[in-house]
Motif scaffolding. Structure first.
Motif, PDB file in Angstrom:
ATOM      1  N   ASN A   1       0.778  -1.235   0.000  1.00 44.48           N
ATOM      2  CA  ASN A   1       0.000   0.000   0.000  1.00 44.48           C
ATOM      3  C   ASN A   1       0.808   1.283   0.000  1.00 44.48           C
TER       4      ASN A   1
ATOM      5  N   THR B   1      -6.168   3.229  -8.885  1.00 43.29           N
ATOM      6  CA  THR B   1      -6.525   3.868  -7.630  1.00 43.29           C
ATOM      7  C   THR B   1      -6.546   2.779  -6.572  1.00 43.29           C
ATOM      8  N   ILE B   2      -6.481   3.185  -5.314  1.00 40.07           N
ATOM      9  CA  ILE B   2      -6.593   2.185  -4.257  1.00 40.07           C
ATOM     10  C   ILE B   2      -8.078   1.942  -4.001  1.00 40.07           C
TER      11      ILE B   2
ATOM     12  N   THR C   1      -0.235   4.085  -7.907  1.00 40.61           N
ATOM     13  CA  THR C   1      -1.361   4.977  -8.190  1.00 40.61           C
ATOM     14  C   THR C   1      -0.863   6.401  -8.392  1.00 40.61           C
TER      15      THR C   1
ATOM     16  N   GLN D   1      -3.884   3.674   5.069  1.00 37.87           N
ATOM     17  CA  GLN D   1      -2.764   4.361   4.439  1.00 37.87           C
ATOM     18  C   GLN D   1      -1.442   4.060   5.145  1.00 37.87           C
TER      19      GLN D   1
ATOM     20  N   PRO E   1      -4.433  -1.791  -5.037  1.00 36.35           N
ATOM     21  CA  PRO E   1      -4.648  -0.926  -6.197  1.00 36.35           C
ATOM     22  C   PRO E   1      -5.497  -1.636  -7.246  1.00 36.35           C
TER      23      PRO E   1
ATOM     24  N   THR F   1       1.268   3.187  -2.465  1.00 35.96           N
ATOM     25  CA  THR F   1       0.636   4.080  -3.454  1.00 35.96           C
ATOM     26  C   THR F   1       1.602   4.636  -4.502  1.00 35.96           C
TER      27      THR F   1
END
Ligand SMILES: Cc1cc2nc3c(=O)[nH]c(=O)nc-3n(C[C@H](O)[C@H](O)[C@H](O)COP(=O)(O)O)c2cc1C
Ligand code: SF4
Ligand code: SF4
Ligand code: FES
Lengths: 578, 438
Positions: free
Chosen positions: A173, A191-192, A178, B355, A201, A175
């Motif tokens: 994760n 996108t996640i 993305t 996140q 993703p 990112t």
């Protein structure tokens, strides 16, 4: 420039950069995953935590407060800070894992978290051996895990698009992928989705991840979550040698790494060159490797019959000597190196022929102003700078049909295959052909066919569309023994923990071919021209000295990153020649 | 420690006054509605900076959970520049377990929220204000949209409000259905149509907020206090309740009390007064066991820890907890604290945006372990592991959700350790003996 102190070492750093980047610039490693120098820092992996302190400043006087020993008093921030999102400031004091137990602990804790739901399937993962998660876990991670529960199950083996495959469980994760589609390529195709520990993703509904740069996410993914549909499961990273060189798919000359096992190119990945392609490589550059392995010719032929090199060269020389130079047409090549084209032009001059022209490989509308160009050949600029003009097919055809050409000398190209002329146009013409592939459509008409080394088998220089001269390095061996090539062939390895296992010396899959800078001097010698150089390096040295269009472009000057040539007069439109 | 709420029994409600149909614009107008706005826009006494000054002077602190001084927050906005858009946003994402007070204001006094937002907009020279409402509050969104339309029709919102040269729009935005959308930076991303991932701070919203433009975000209740601060004066407001965090407070009381609900009283009420007198005492005459004073994120207090503790930040800090949103969860002697914690950890596991590594992975792990203990499968060492994991999460993430997830675990275990130990497997030896016996 601000001064900061990292682990008791004071360094000057560039203003405005992040703490992590300035550490990396100083070769002070700080483990990290989500940070990428070309993209915004979301600081989400939390791996790069450090202790950060600032000098205490007196509120009234705005002066730094000093302790009894005259050193500035440092106030450390109560929480650990992510160095990737922290901008450097003068006087900043930083403690990394090298000097802080707290940081060491935090890094270990974070890796423990990262691994609890990670499948740990390194033995079957393509990233293993070249994996930031694996490497950093060995260095900074915990010995074991205290996690005693079932790992989260996520989608696996998902084709995000035609070229990229996702294993959701391996994803950490970060990112990066993305953000690449949002900030770099602008395709917004990833996108996640989901939330929390189920995140991974994905493409938005109805969208396919098929942008022409999609495979960059494979490079930047810090784990094996994104793999190449083409390359996955083909070879372990430590079974291949890695050679830094340049791509041949278009005129951009993006820097890349050739991965070779048993003299077969199995993969092409990006190589950072801030002056050319920065961190990125187009998918077409990556997938354009089969041409190095497939349909390669096996030794020279004369009128279709296998001959040894000596006989073939002699036959070529005989063809050149027998006719009036004005009736010989030389075609250089935008696929061949500048050095080879230069030698060809010398040979042409010697036999009294015109300067060679070259076959342009333009595909209108293919370019995108980024790393793909309309020009699908890597060295048109090199040809132009040697004074070669693009060949005009109509002029060539009318000269052929008027019987004005007795000998057509084609270096590393395919006039029939590219449609410049038809096989029928070539009847009665003697053809000397340096070719890469047994599928070359001009081959059936060739009197002398000389298999040529391709860009991954030779040493030489390509000039990209922006006038950037860059060196090619041999990534795989050819059949013949060649000291120059042997000295330059790639032996670097991306995996840091494997055993010595380089395969570049293997006997298998070697092509019986010769680079232009071997074949052309051999023919030249037989027509009374001495073109012997100590390899392409010496050729380029001469060219950089004698031709203003290549001024300064020695091998040393080009080095790893290439050399930007001066703009030379190209304001006049090309006269169309054949 | 004692109550700081003064004569709370005779307190007269102002935020949720006992007026029938106050949500209707005509009723609201008849009860002084939009008067403060009219004064601010049309009298000499008020200009943007004097409005901010008055709010600052009142001592109003944010009611979204963090308790930041509101007037001070407003001054963080850079000077207005007509070329650079700027925004305010009302945070009505209310999703924290135990917190349900904003919904009450939206239902019974929506115009008060609009009025407060326009005043704040006037103070900070704002043209567009967003009202971000929790998606699940669908009925309240419809309700407020209807009332907002009426306010527009009457010229309280929109162009040239009340004939002045101040114009401001209010845009109601339906939330994206996650607790994390209430975290202010995440809310801004969500509002922009992006995934609700919190942003790293700095930059703070006043520097880079919605669409990267200066933004101020306040809670529903915070905005709702502003009109009365102007019409009755900062001194009136600051004289109510605990001086360090003055003003009326909406206490949301839930759990094992006879009359759960939202109650408006001065700040600084004693927890015991709230339970015994306001909420009608413990249900079924049971004994109190534990109180979570300010929404599920704040540390739980044992019954023996609440003696004389008042609902104000200082008093609660001393007692070992926090004011949070003043949403109080009351638990009686029959409550199983392990199962209570299991529910809380489940919530944060479900709501972590995923996140940051420690929060994404830690929240699930916490739930796994607490569940195992609750089901009688846990081991003693799990308790230490839980505390360890809390330390690995706290203070190491982008937003405060990881802290909010870790604190209840840390404090429920340390404050009710016997209960957890009792649910863990006694010891390996005992298990062995048992199975040998079978
Ligand atoms: C995980 C998380 C969820 C939050 N949810 C809300 C919420 O639902 N409503 C709210 O007003 N504030 C919420 N907050 C606090 C906001 O970030 C912010 O501090 C608040 O809206 C500011 O308003 P105030 O100053 O008026 O309190 C949340 C914070 C966190 C960390
Ligand atoms: S797939 Fe790879 S690059 Fe993308 S978020 Fe996951 S770990 Fe990062
Ligand atoms: S702490 Fe949790 S909720 Fe907050 S940003 Fe990180 S992962 Fe998301
Ligand atoms: S690299 Fe800094 S948080 Fe990921």
């Amino acid at each position: 420039m601000p001064k900061i102190t990292i682990d008791n070492r004071t360094i000057e750093v560039e203003d405005g950069v992040t703490l992590l980047q300035s550490c990396l610039d100083e070769d002070l490693e700080i483990p990290h995953f989500c940070y990428h120098p070309a993209m915004t820092a979301p600081a989400n992996c939390r791996q790069c935590l450090v202790e950060v302190g600032m000098p205490r400043v007196d509120r009234e006087t705005r002066e730094r407060v000093m302790d009894e020993d005259g050193n500035p008093v440092i106030d450390f921030m109560p929480k650990l800070q992510t160095s990737c999102s922290m901008k450097v400031a003068d006087g900043m004091v930083v403690r990394s894992h090298r000097t802080s137990e707290l940081v060491k602990r935090a890094q270990k804790d974070n890796l423990e978290f990262l691994l609890i739901n990670h499948p740990l399937d390194c033995p079957i993962c393509d990233q293993a051996g070249n994996c930031p998660l694996q490497n950093q876990t060995y260095k900074y991670g915990p010995e074991g895990s205290r996690f005693e529960f079932r790992k989260v199950a996520k989608p696996k083996n998902i084709e995000l698009g035609p070229r990229v495959v996702l294993d959701g469980e391996r994803c950490i994760n970060c990112t990066r992928c993305t953000r690449f589609t949002q900030e770099i390529s602008g395709s917004h195709q990833l996108t996640i989705i989901e939330r929390g520990v189920r995140n991974y993703p994905m493409t938005p509904p109805g969208v396919v991840f098929d942008e022409p740069y999609s495979m960059n996410v494979i490079d930047i993914c810090p784990v094996g979550a994104l793999t190449s549909k083409d390359h996955r499961f083909k070879a372990r990273i430590w079974e291949m040698s890695q050679t830094p060189s340049i791509s041949t798919t278009n005129a951009k000359g993006s820097n890349c790494v050739y991965h070779v096992k048993d003299n077969l190119v199995l993969n092409i990945t990006t190589r950072t060159n801030m002056g050319v392609n920065e961190f990125w490589l187009a998918d077409e550059d990556r997938l354009d490797y089969k041409k190095f392995n497939e349909n390669r010719p096996d030794g020279p032929t004369v009128r279709g019959q296998a001959r040894d090199w000596d006989a073939a060269w002699t036959e070529a020389a005989t063809l050149l000597s027998g006719v009036d130079g004005a009736r010989i047409q030389f075609l250089g090549s935008a696929h061949a190196t500048t050095e080879d084209n230069y030698l060809l032009s010398r040979l042409a001059a010697h036999v009294g022929a015109d300067t060679p022209s070259y076959i342009p490989h333009i595909e209108e509308g293919h370019g995108d102003g980024w790393l793909r160009t309309d020009d699908r050949a890597p060295n048109s600029q090199g040809c132009e700078r040697l004074g070669f003009f693009p060949v005009d097919a109509d002029v060539l055809k009318s000269r052929l049909s008027a019987g004005e050409i007795d000998v057509l000398y084609v270096m590393e190209d395919d006039p029939v295959g590219t449609g410049v002329c038809a096989l029928s146009d070539l009847e009665g013409v003697k053809i000397i052909l340096h070719h890469y592939h047994s599928t070359n459509a001009t081959l059936p008409a060739a009197s002398v066919a000389l298999p040529a080394a391709m860009a991954v088998e030779t040493v030489g220089t390509f000039v990209n569309c922006d006038g950037h001269a860059q060196r090619l390095r041999p990534a795989k061996a050819i059949r013949g023994v060649n000291r120059t090539l042997a000295m330059e062939v790639g032996k670097s390895r991306a995996d840091l923990h494997g055993t010595p296992f380089d395969r570049w010396y293997t006997e298998s899959n070697m092509v019986d071919c010769e680079p232009g800078w071997v074949s052309i001097p051999a023919i030249a010698e037989r027509v009374g021209l001495n073109l012997s150089y100590k390899g392409p390096r010496a050729i380029m040295a001469e060219l950089s000295d004698s031709n203003p269009a290549f001024q300064g472009a020695t091998y040393d000057a080009m080095g790893e990153w290439g050399f930007r040539l001066d703009v030379v007069g190209q304001s006049e439109p090309h006269p169309q020649t054949a | 420690m004692a109550s700081k709420a003064g004569d709370w029994r005779n307190y007269e409600r102002v935020l949720l006054p006992p007026v029938k149909d106050l949500h209707r614009l005509d009723v609201f107008e008849n009860h002084g509605g939009y008067d403060a706005l009219r004064q601010a826009l049309t009298t000499e006494k008020w200009n943007p900076s004097s409005v901010t000054e008055e709010v600052k002077k009142s001592g109003l602190r944010g009611r979204g959970g963090a308790g930041f001084p509101t007037g001070l927050k407003w001054t963080f906005m850079p000077p207005a520049n007509p070329d650079i858009p700027r925004f305010i946003c009302c945070n009505a994402d209310e999703s924290e377990p135990g917190t349900f007070k904003d919904r009450q204001v939206m239902e019974y006094n929506p115009h008060r929220i609009f009025e407060g937002m326009i005043l704040a907009g006037y103070a900070m020279t704002i043209k567009t204000a967003y009202l971000y409402v929790r998606g699940e509050y669908a009925d309240w969104i419809t309700h407020m949209e209807r009332e907002l339309e009426k306010a527009y029709a009457k010229g309280y919102v929109g162009k040239n409000i009340m004939g002045s040269d101040f114009s401001m729009d209010i845009v109601i935005h339906k939330g994206a259905g996650a607790y994390i959308c209430g975290e202010e930076s995440s809310l801004m991303n969500s509002l922009e149509g992006k995934r609700a991932y919190p942003r790293i701070k700095p930059p703070f919203p006043a520097q880079k907020g919605i669409w990267n433009y200066p933004t101020t975000i306040n809670n529903v209740e915070t905005f709702a206090h502003v009109p009365l601060i102007l019409s009755r004066g900062a001194d009136w407001f600051s004289s109510i309740g605990a001086p360090s965090s003055p003003g009326p407070v909406l206490y949301g009381i839930s759990g094992h009390v006879n009359r759960p609900g939202v109650y408006e009283y001065p700040s600084g009420m004693l927890i015991s007064d709230l339970i015994d007198h306001v909420a009608g005492g413990m249900r079924g005459g049971k004994k109190l066991k534990a109180v979570v004073p300010g929404g599920s994120s704040v540390p739980v207090l044992r019954a023996d820890m609440i003696d004389g503790v008042a609902m104000d930040p200082d008093s609660l800090r001393e007692a070992g907890s926090m004011l949070g949103t003043a949403g109080m969860l009351v638990m009686d002697e029959d409550t199983d604290m392990v199962s209570f914690l299991r529910r809380i950890t489940r919530f944060y596991h479900h709501e972590s945006c995923g996140q940051c590594t420690p929060c994404r992975e830690g929240t699930g792990w916490l739930e796994n372990i607490v569940t195992r203990i609750d089901e009688g499968e846990g081991n003693m060492k799990d308790l230490d592991l839980l505390i360890d994991l809390c330390s690995q999460m706290e203070g190491r993430t982008v937003c405060a959700l990881a802290d909010a997830a870790a604190w209840p675990v840390r404090h429920t275990i340390t404050r009710f350790r016997e209960e957890f130990e009792a649910k863990c497997r006694p010891s390996l030896v005992a298990t062995h003996v048992e199975s040998a016996a079978v």
